[in-house]
Design an enzyme around this catalytic site. Structure first.
Site, PDB file in Angstrom:
ATOM      1  CD  GLN A 134       7.350 -10.700  -1.643  1.00 17.32           C
ATOM      2  OE1 GLN A 134       8.396 -10.082  -1.362  1.00 17.32           O
ATOM      3  NE2 GLN A 134       6.685 -11.111  -0.841  1.00 17.32           N
ATOM      4  N   PRO A 260      12.054  -0.275  -5.948  1.00 18.81           N
ATOM      5  CG  PRO A 260      10.521  -1.965  -6.943  1.00 18.81           C
ATOM      6  CD  PRO A 260      11.738  -1.356  -7.052  1.00 18.81           C
ATOM      7  N   GLY A 262      12.076  -0.861   0.154  1.00 19.82           N
ATOM      8  CA  GLY A 262      13.117  -0.730   1.186  1.00 19.82           C
ATOM      9  C   GLY A 262      13.986  -1.923   1.181  1.00 19.82           C
ATOM     10  N   GLY A 263      13.460  -2.872   1.134  1.00 20.54           N
ATOM     11  CA  GLY A 263      14.459  -4.002   0.874  1.00 20.54           C
ATOM     12  C   GLY A 263      13.563  -5.472   0.505  1.00 20.54           C
ATOM     13  CG  MET A 264      12.831  -8.522  -2.763  1.00 22.23           C
ATOM     14  SD  MET A 264      11.089  -8.839  -2.312  1.00 22.23           S
ATOM     15  CE  MET A 264      11.544 -10.826  -2.323  1.00 22.23           C
ATOM     16  CD  GLU A 265      11.375 -11.208   1.224  1.00 23.18           C
ATOM     17  OE1 GLU A 265      11.530  -9.967   1.118  1.00 23.18           O
ATOM     18  OE2 GLU A 265      10.410 -11.725   1.541  1.00 23.18           O
ATOM     19  CG  HIS A 289      11.707  -6.532   7.386  1.00 30.05           C
ATOM     20  ND1 HIS A 289      10.434  -6.374   8.076  1.00 30.05           N
ATOM     21  CD2 HIS A 289      11.407  -6.878   6.201  1.00 30.05           C
ATOM     22  CE1 HIS A 289       9.576  -6.886   7.252  1.00 30.05           C
ATOM     23  NE2 HIS A 289      10.080  -7.174   6.064  1.00 30.05           N
ATOM     24  CD  GLU A 290      13.972  -7.144   3.464  1.00 28.90           C
ATOM     25  OE1 GLU A 290      13.397  -8.108   3.100  1.00 28.90           O
ATOM     26  OE2 GLU A 290      13.271  -5.899   3.578  1.00 28.90           O
ATOM     27  CG  HIS A 293      11.716 -11.574   4.868  1.00 32.65           C
ATOM     28  ND1 HIS A 293      10.315 -12.128   4.918  1.00 32.65           N
ATOM     29  CD2 HIS A 293      11.480 -10.312   4.596  1.00 32.65           C
ATOM     30  CE1 HIS A 293       9.378 -11.227   4.675  1.00 32.65           C
ATOM     31  NE2 HIS A 293      10.033 -10.076   4.628  1.00 32.65           N
ATOM     32  CD  GLU A 312       6.721  -9.106   4.244  1.00 36.13           C
ATOM     33  OE1 GLU A 312       7.411  -8.553   4.905  1.00 36.13           O
ATOM     34  OE2 GLU A 312       7.199  -9.297   3.052  1.00 36.13           O
ATOM     35  CG  ASP A 369       2.274  -5.751  -7.143  1.00 32.54           C
ATOM     36  OD1 ASP A 369       2.822  -6.371  -6.426  1.00 32.54           O
ATOM     37  OD2 ASP A 369       2.689  -5.705  -8.454  1.00 32.54           O
ATOM     38  CE1 TYR A 377       4.319  -5.675   4.114  1.00 34.69           C
ATOM     39  CE2 TYR A 377       6.536  -5.693   5.417  1.00 34.69           C
ATOM     40  CZ  TYR A 377       5.614  -5.659   4.191  1.00 34.69           C
ATOM     41  OH  TYR A 377       6.390  -5.797   2.875  1.00 34.69           O
ATOM     42  NE  ARG A 563      11.887   2.109   1.472  1.00 35.69           N
ATOM     43  CZ  ARG A 563      12.273   2.438   2.510  1.00 35.69           C
ATOM     44  NH1 ARG A 563      13.224   3.092   2.873  1.00 35.69           N
ATOM     45  NH2 ARG A 563      11.724   1.636   3.731  1.00 35.69           N
ATOM     46  CE  LYS A 565       8.280   4.100   5.364  1.00 34.88           C
ATOM     47  NZ  LYS A 565       9.256   3.375   6.431  1.00 34.88           N
TER      48      LYS A 565
HETATM   49  N1  BES Z   1       9.371  -8.745   0.898  1.00 38.57           N
HETATM   50  C1  BES Z   1       9.144  -7.341   1.083  1.00 38.57           C
HETATM   51  C2  BES Z   1       9.085  -6.343  -0.042  1.00 38.57           C
HETATM   52  C3  BES Z   1       7.866  -6.829  -0.975  1.00 38.57           C
HETATM   53  C4  BES Z   1       6.635  -7.075  -0.433  1.00 38.57           C
HETATM   54  C5  BES Z   1       8.248  -7.066  -2.447  1.00 38.57           C
HETATM   55  C6  BES Z   1       5.475  -7.654  -1.288  1.00 38.57           C
HETATM   56  C7  BES Z   1       6.912  -7.109  -3.184  1.00 38.57           C
HETATM   57  C8  BES Z   1       5.900  -7.468  -2.685  1.00 38.57           C
HETATM   58  C9  BES Z   1      10.176  -6.849   2.043  1.00 38.57           C
HETATM   59  O1  BES Z   1      10.691  -7.844   3.214  1.00 38.57           O
HETATM   60  C10 BES Z   1       9.844  -5.765   2.941  1.00 38.57           C
HETATM   61  O2  BES Z   1       8.726  -5.921   3.647  1.00 38.57           O
HETATM   62  N2  BES Z   1      10.271  -4.759   2.641  1.00 38.57           N
HETATM   63  C11 BES Z   1       9.792  -3.442   3.408  1.00 38.57           C
HETATM   64  C12 BES Z   1      10.840  -3.290   4.718  1.00 38.57           C
HETATM   65  C13 BES Z   1      10.230  -2.746   5.963  1.00 38.57           C
HETATM   66  C14 BES Z   1       8.944  -3.384   6.339  1.00 38.57           C
HETATM   67  C15 BES Z   1      11.393  -2.877   7.067  1.00 38.57           C
HETATM   68  C16 BES Z   1      10.125  -2.213   2.669  1.00 38.57           C
HETATM   69  O3  BES Z   1      10.193  -2.370   1.487  1.00 38.57           O
HETATM   70  O4  BES Z   1       9.584  -1.276   3.206  1.00 38.57           O
HETATM   71 ZN    ZN Z   2       9.262  -7.967   4.485  1.00 42.77          ZN
END
Ligand code: BES
Ligand code: ZN
Length: 718
Positions: A134, A260, A262-265, A289-290, A293, A312, A369, A377, A563, A565
């Site tokens: 993604q 990179p 927090g999570g990827m679904e 969260h994941e 998704h 999101e 990106d 979100y 990560r 973030k």
């Molecule tokens: N799908 C996203 C991560 C993502 C978004 C990857 C766009 C590449 C491009 C994932 O579900 C996400 O939102 N992760 C957050 C979690 C948080 C909102 C709880 C993260 O990575 O911090």
């Molecule tokens: Zn997400």
């Protein structure tokens, strides 16, 4: 007909229904080599070619039924990669299919893959590979129609020297003569290409629920199994709120620290950062969260990245529903308060007029990106929260959200589809009264307006009160030489999340004196804290105060935690802090190979290193410009900033129309085309430079506590 400005594929003529991958993993060469078989179906008559997205992929052959096909790898589009045009040799009429077999290998430039040396893993003995597709990186892993408007099933045979896991159900393993093993997978639910995912490494699995295994390197398996013990409860809560879980398995993979996000679904196998292993289960909202998704995004998918909020915003909404059901309403409201702060920060960073602060931005010519932020979100969540309140609360809205999933499961939709169904559901089940309410919503402001949402929701602040109160005490003590009223017990009854919110409130104050920061650290042990969310906020507070003692800690954290973030804002703030810029850039350059390619690209942009080879010593022009601007007196800075938003908006528009012109010229006038391209490039570079310079000014003004453009504007209007 699907529309996707970020794909080069002929989405109006064909759709892919299945991909079968047969790939060998070579850690020494850092490549995946093999083939992709694509089942394509014509969705129009007279289809004579298939255009696929690729990026830095080495195409070796293309065939149908063993018959080689003529194909061309087009010149690379800077952001969208190289279109692979395949001539079918005959025309397909609507509904007819073909099986394309493409022999290929990935290269070291493929942005989806990160190849880790053993030293970059926890165990230090084995290499590791993981992918992140993604938003538009799948095209660097597999030649495909890399658009979320296309939903397909997939299967794979991955031959590797270490265990392979994928976003699919494992269907078997076969030992090969050379000692490698072929791992087989099948994904039977149709999904978009960005959800294809693979990881290969020294992995151990531990069962944590009836349909869940957690995978990690053996060294952290215990910690992971403990942290994620509530996974099944989250899934059940999701099922109660929406529909039965559709994907069979729900496994978790805890990645090395360079992951990179927090999570990827990834379906059947969520990827998570090891920074969630806080030892207190306080960060598992990412798992909620994941899991959310699984319905929002994976079943009901955005048609293209302009409607990313449908993935999101809806997911955050469901995540907070799950949290509310499991921990109580005050917890989900508390999470919304944290989200609101993240939204304010994103809007501040872009500037309130920036097109990317709109819920439904235009992404023609843009890299998704670059548009990634808390806006989809949290603005998305806030709109749904607002609609829920307006329409009569959860007794009206919960059934609607479930119906939304039932209506759109298996499809890719855009904002208009979403809104049309919202209207029709309300009319059908509640009549004109609710339609009247919907008609009063300022859709234009919510969907197309930039900056903060048009309406500010009020959230229950039960859990925030104590945090605000303690923060206020610190603020009031700022002129005391040695405040006596604070003790380690201040934080004792705070949850980890309350500690985070306390620090967020402190970060909104003018910087505290360094002696206060010394005291705060001594009492609350913030520098040594393990929880990454707390550590991050503390380091941001220190950087805003130019508290140089923290700089080595920041460099250490940001170079071992990939990560985005955390590492992006930390390096950005270190770069802006007094005497910090060199350290920020050197830290990044020294550890560049630690970061995932996606993160490395973004950090390079943040630190003004995007226009030069990151290994060269040259000073990029916009860093120089920023230094010049630093020296300007305040009124001039204000004037420059005032002109900034007008300018970026017009440049954005100019660059969009140039892209359009460019496409036209490419087709019509081969001779003129290079000129237009050069123009486009120049304008884009100028835009990037200007964006950077003005971001820098904003940050400096915030730091100096000077009014920013937003305040100026409002005064003028008054
Ligand atoms: N799908 C996203 C991560 C993502 C978004 C990857 C766009 C590449 C491009 C994932 O579900 C996400 O939102 N992760 C957050 C979690 C948080 C909102 C709880 C993260 O990575 O911090
Ligand atoms: Zn997400």
């Amino acid at each position: 007909m699907p529309y996707d400005p970020t794909s080069l594929s002929n989405l109006d003529e064909v759709k892919t229904t299945h991909i079968h991958l047969d790939l060998a993993v070579d850690f020494a060469a850092k490549t995946l080599t093999g083939s992709a078989e694509l089942d394509v179906e014509a969705i129009a008559d007279n289809v004579s070619k298939v255009v696929l997205d690729t990026s830095f992929i080495d195409i070796r052959s293309v065939s149908v039924d063993g018959q080689a096909l003529k194909h061309t790898l087009e010149k690379r589009h800077e952001k969208y990669g190289s279109a692979l045009t395949i001539e079918l040799g005959h025309s397909l009429s609507k509904g007819h299919t073909a099986k394309l077999v493409i022999g290929y290998a990935t290269t070291e430039e493929c942005t989806a893959c990160q190849w880790l040396e053993p030293s970059q893993t926890v165990g230090k003995k084995h290499p590791y590979l993981f992918t992140q597709c993604q938003a538009i990186h799948a095209r660097s892993l597999v030649p495909c129609q890399d658009s979320p408007s296309i939903k397909l099933t997939y299967s794979a045979n991955i031959t590797a020297p270490l265990r392979a896991v994928m976003s699919a159900v494992a269907t078997g393993e076969e030992k090969q003569a050379n000692g490698a093993t072929t791992y087989k997978f099948q994904q039977k639910t149709r999904m978009p290409s960005y959800l294809i995912a693979l990881a290969v490494g020294n992995l151990e699995g531990r069962e944590i629920g009836p349909r869940s295994t957690v995978w990690t390197e053996p060294e952290v398996i215990e910690a992971a199994a403990w942290e994620f013990v509530d996974t099944e409860k989250f899934i059940r809560t999701g099922e109660e709120f929406l529909t039965p879980y559709d994907w069979g398995r729900y496994d978790l993979l805890v990645l090395p620290a360079s992951f990179p996000y927090g999570g990827m679904e990834n379906p059947c196998l969520t990827f998570v950062t090891p920074s969630l292993l806080a030892g207190d289960r306080s960060l598992v909202d990412v798992v909620a969260h994941e899991i959310a998704h699984s319905w929002m995004g994976n079943l009901v998918t955005t048609e293209n990245w302009e409607h990313f909020w449908l993935n999101e915003g809806f997911t955050v909404f469901v995540e907070r529903k799950i949290l509310g059901h499991m921990q109580g309403k005050e917890h989900s409201e508390f999470s919304a308060i944290i989200g609101h702060k993240a939204l304010v920060e994103s809007v501040d960073l872009y500037g309130k007029d920036h097109p990317f602060t709109a819920l439904r931005p235009c992404l023609r010519g843009e890299d998704p990106d670059d548009a990634f932020s808390s806006v989809p979100y949290e603005k998305g969540f806030n709109m749904l929260y607002y609609l829920e309140k307006q329409l009569g609360g959860e007794k009206v809205f919960d059934p609607y959200v479930r119906a939304h999933v039932q209506e759109f499961a298996g499809r890719s939709i855009n904002t208009d589809d979403w809104k049309a169904f919202l209207y029709s559901f309300m009319e059908k089940h509640h009549g004109q009264e609710k339609v009247d309410i919907l008609n009063k919503v300022d859709w234009e402001a919510w969907l197309s307006g930039t900056g903060m949402p048009p309406v500010e929701n009020k959230f229950d602040d039960t859990l925030a009160k104590e945090c605000n109160c303690l923060c206020k005490k610190w603020d009031q003590s700022r002129h005391e030489a040695k405040p006596q009223e604070f003790t380690p017990q201040d934080l004792e009854n705070f949850s980890s999340t309350q500690r985070v919110v306390f620090l967020e409130r402190v970060s909104e104050l003018a910087p505290l004196p360094h002696s206060h920061l010394d005291l705060m650290d001594e009492l609350y042990n913030l520098t040594t804290v393990r929880n990454c969310e707390i550590k991050f906020r503390w380091q941001m507070i220190c950087l805003a105060a130019d508290y140089e003692k923290i700089y080595p800690e920041v460099a250490a954290f940001a170079s071992t935690m990939g990560r985005m973030k955390f590492c992006r804002p930390l390096l950005r703030s270190l770069y802006l802090a007094k005497n910090g810029s060199e350290l920020a850039r050197n830290t990044f350059l020294k550890h560049k190979s630690f970061y995932h390619p996606i993160a490395a690209t973004m950090i390079a942009k943040d630190l003004g290193l995007s226009n030069v080879n990151v290994h060269s010593e040259m000073e990029p022009s916009h860093v120089f410009a920023a230094q010049l601007l630093d020296a300007l007196p305040e009124p001039e800075m204000a004037e420059i900033q005032r002109r900034q938003s007008d300018m970026s908006v017009s440049i954005q528009k100019a660059s969009a129309s140039l892209s359009a012109l460019n496409e036209f010229s490419a087709a019509k006038w081969a001779v003129l085309h290079p000129k237009f391209e050069a123009h486009t490039r120049a304008i884009k570079e100028l835009q990037a430079d200007l964006d950077y310079v003005f971001r820098r000014i904003r940050a400096m003004k915030t730091k100096l506590n000077l009014p920013n453009l937003d305040d100026d504007d409002e005064e003028e209007e008054e």
